[in-house]
Design an enzyme around this catalytic site. Structure first.
Site, PDB file in Angstrom:
ATOM      1  N   SER A 239       0.788  -1.412   0.059  1.00  0.00           N
ATOM      2  CA  SER A 239      -0.130   0.060   0.057  1.00  0.00           C
ATOM      3  C   SER A 239       0.809   1.174  -0.102  1.00  0.00           C
ATOM      4  CB  SER A 239      -0.903   0.082   1.232  1.00  0.00           C
ATOM      5  OG  SER A 239      -1.949  -1.011   1.245  1.00  0.00           O
ATOM      6  N   GLU A 317      -7.415  -3.199  -7.828  1.00  0.00           N
ATOM      7  CA  GLU A 317      -8.252  -3.126  -6.533  1.00  0.00           C
ATOM      8  C   GLU A 317      -7.916  -1.514  -5.835  1.00  0.00           C
ATOM      9  OE1 GLU A 317      -8.897  -7.630  -5.672  1.00  0.00           O
ATOM     10  OE2 GLU A 317      -7.321  -6.535  -4.575  1.00  0.00           O
ATOM     11  N   PRO A 318      -7.939  -0.637  -6.422  1.00  0.00           N
ATOM     12  CA  PRO A 318      -7.642   0.769  -5.615  1.00  0.00           C
ATOM     13  C   PRO A 318      -8.663   1.112  -4.691  1.00  0.00           C
ATOM     14  CG  PRO A 318      -8.498   1.235  -7.936  1.00  0.00           C
ATOM     15  CD  PRO A 318      -8.322  -0.292  -7.803  1.00  0.00           C
ATOM     16  N   GLY A 319      -8.190   1.631  -3.483  1.00  0.00           N
ATOM     17  CA  GLY A 319      -8.958   2.221  -2.636  1.00  0.00           C
ATOM     18  C   GLY A 319      -8.470   3.563  -2.199  1.00  0.00           C
ATOM     19  N   CYS A 397      -4.668   8.902  26.380  1.00  0.00           N
ATOM     20  CA  CYS A 397      -3.831   8.593  27.415  1.00  0.00           C
ATOM     21  C   CYS A 397      -2.894   7.870  27.027  1.00  0.00           C
ATOM     22  CB  CYS A 397      -4.546   7.965  28.849  1.00  0.00           C
ATOM     23  SG  CYS A 397      -3.559   7.983  30.241  1.00  0.00           S
ATOM     24  N   GLU A 398      -2.012   8.279  25.771  1.00  0.00           N
ATOM     25  CA  GLU A 398      -0.887   7.570  25.117  1.00  0.00           C
ATOM     26  C   GLU A 398       0.144   8.536  24.824  1.00  0.00           C
ATOM     27  OE1 GLU A 398       0.035   4.254  24.787  1.00  0.00           O
ATOM     28  OE2 GLU A 398      -1.962   3.380  25.361  1.00  0.00           O
ATOM     29  N   TYR A 427      -8.554   4.662   5.459  1.00  0.00           N
ATOM     30  CA  TYR A 427      -7.924   4.033   6.567  1.00  0.00           C
ATOM     31  C   TYR A 427      -7.658   4.849   7.759  1.00  0.00           C
ATOM     32  CZ  TYR A 427      -6.406   0.926   3.070  1.00  0.00           C
ATOM     33  OH  TYR A 427      -6.688   0.066   2.011  1.00  0.00           O
TER      34      TYR A 427
END
Length: 475
Positions: A239, A317-319, A397-398, A427
């Site tokens: 990707s 299969e493009p997204g 909290c990260e 995504y």
């Protein structure tokens, strides 16, 4: 000694990030086509960022419908046209994993694209959108028996076989339903895409597909079942790929095996997957889809001529290339914090300004997962303040909860400012979570000055209703 961030590039900035001449400017390669500034304010699809924030709250995903539809048409036209010019044909699937909703599935279908899905949930969305099952492809390295059964019973166009064990499962389901199910065989070409290791999917040591050396035996097993119809090979090299070299090399390797398989019967198709990249920062330079299509088509045609075989139907299969730039995310700045950071052994420091927003890794996990870079601009106004290096942090909290690692904004960025992060159409929603019990944001489509909800945002009530101990939860 503190570094004067007004005089030159902040030494804490990555080497690729230049100080902009205008920290309000919208780089045209990052934003959807209808984005502009009017009286200093960002406008998308004819709707101002302030209006969208006031109506729907922040954080909120915005999808430019015109941009998404146009890119779907252009990507399909580029691929189909390129193969027609070499005497072949192409088939284009929209990769639903990038972002799928009922409305988006309809846009893609109306643009003439098929859709690939990789779970029962994605299959349900595509079917609910009214997409004909024969226009769907079903991916996945571990499809459940129930998912396989449903896909076969619906008459799905193709199931992509990901393992030898899956051959028997699909064959049994097809026989049970009295169908002949078309299948593709996913293989690993060994071509390594120039991308993050977690995004490169054609190397041998990973969960998808089987090795090219095992393809002949697997194809023979598929052909041994009267309930299966072998369409051909499938490969996805990764990707966010720039350039056509990887696709060309993968195609060449697949065609060699494709030729061997022709001795055992028809192999009508060859699926080269997707992975075409887009720009996320001002230095990203993705290859135009027209150029990619021409290069791949010429390579496949030349390869087939050299091998003395007919051109198969070539599928893609493009997204991200379709939906990525069509999306942006709006946030509201909550706090700012100037942090002195040493960048020399002698203790010299520079200031990194943290701007915390009301979203974060729950609505965009890509930086935390892949180290992905993004860009940011103030959306609600323009400013003449000098550019300052900023890091856009989330509310979770990260310490790794970062939305934009590094960009320049006007130095007067302040709490309450509306910020826009471009190229979040792919995504982001699909990877969203409820970490820290934060509801996933709504998805809003904009077009011709109007906006509408296409995916409802989650409320605290929605979250509580899933908790069986909540008094108001359904039994």
């Amino acid at each position: 000694m503190a570094f004067d961030t007004h005089a030159a590039a902040n030494p804490l900035a990555p080497e690729w990030l230049a100080v902009p001449g205008d920290a309000n400017a919208l780089h045209p390669g990052l934003w959807s086509r209808t984005v502009e500034r009017r009286d200093g304010e960002l406008v998308v699809g004819g709707v101002s960022a302030a209006e969208l924030a006031a109506r729907y709250g922040t954080p909120v995903y915005i999808v430019d419908e015109v941009d998404a539809r146009e890119r779907a048409t252009e990507v399909r036209s580029a691929l189909v046209g390129a193969f027609e010019r070499v005497g072949g044909s192409a088939k284009v699937y929209y990769a639903g994993k990038a972002f799928l909703s009922i409305e988006v599935a309809r846009w893609m279908s109306e643009a003439g694209l098929n859709i690939d899905v990789c779970s029962g949930g994605e299959l349900a969305v595509a079917v609910a959108a009214g997409v004909a099952p024969e226009r769907l492809g079903f991916h996945g390295n571990n499809k459940s028996l129930a998912e396989i059964d449903r896909a076969v019973s619906l008459g799905i166009g193709a199931i992509i076989i990901d393992s030898v064990q899956e051959i028997e499962r699909v064959a049994e389901a097809a026989a049970r339903h009295g169908r002949v199910q078309s299948v593709r065989l996913r293989v690993n070409s060994g071509v390594h895409a120039h991308t993050h290791a977690f995004l490169a999917t054609a190397h041998e040591d990973q969960k998808f597909g089987i090795g090219l050396a095992a393809a002949a035996d697997a194809a023979a097993r598929i052909r041994s079942h009267a309930s299966l119809n072998f369409l051909g090979l499938h490969c996805h090299i990764g990707s966010q790929i720039f350039g056509a070299d990887g696709f060309a090399e993968s195609a060449a390797r697949l065609l060699a095996v494709h030729t061997e398989l022709l001795a055992g019967g028809p192999v009508p198709e060859l699926n080269l997957g997707g992975g075409f990249g887009i720009a996320y920062t001002s230095v990203d330079d993705p290859t135009p889809i027209e150029e990619l299509a021409e290069t791949i088509a010429q390579t496949v045609a030349a390869g087939c001529a050299e091998l003395g075989i007919p051109l198969p139907v070539v599928a893609f299969e493009p997204g991200r290339a379709i939906i990525g730039r069509a999306g942006l995310t709006l946030y509201t700045a909550g706090t700012t914090k100037d942090v002195p950071v040493a960048f020399q052994d002698d203790g010299e420091t520079a200031i990194r300004r943290y701007v915390s927003v009301d979203g974060g890794m729950s609505d965009n996990a890509r930086l935390a997962l892949y180290g992905a870079d993004y860009s940011v601009r103030i959306a609600g106004r323009q400013s003449v303040a000098p550019a300052e290096l900023v890091r856009i942090a989330g509310k979770h909290c990260e310490s790794g909860d970062i939305v934009v690692d590094a960009d320049y904004l006007p130095g007067d960025v302040a709490p309450g400012d509306l910020l826009a992060v471009p190229a979040t159409g792919a995504y982001c929603w699909s990877l969203a979570s409820n970490y820290n019990h934060v509801g996933r944001p709504a998805v809003i489509a904009v077009r011709d000055g109007a906006s509408r909800v296409i995916v409802r945002g989650e409320t605290e009530h929605d979250l509580l209703m899933r908790d069986a101990a909540y008094e108001g939860a359904d039994a």
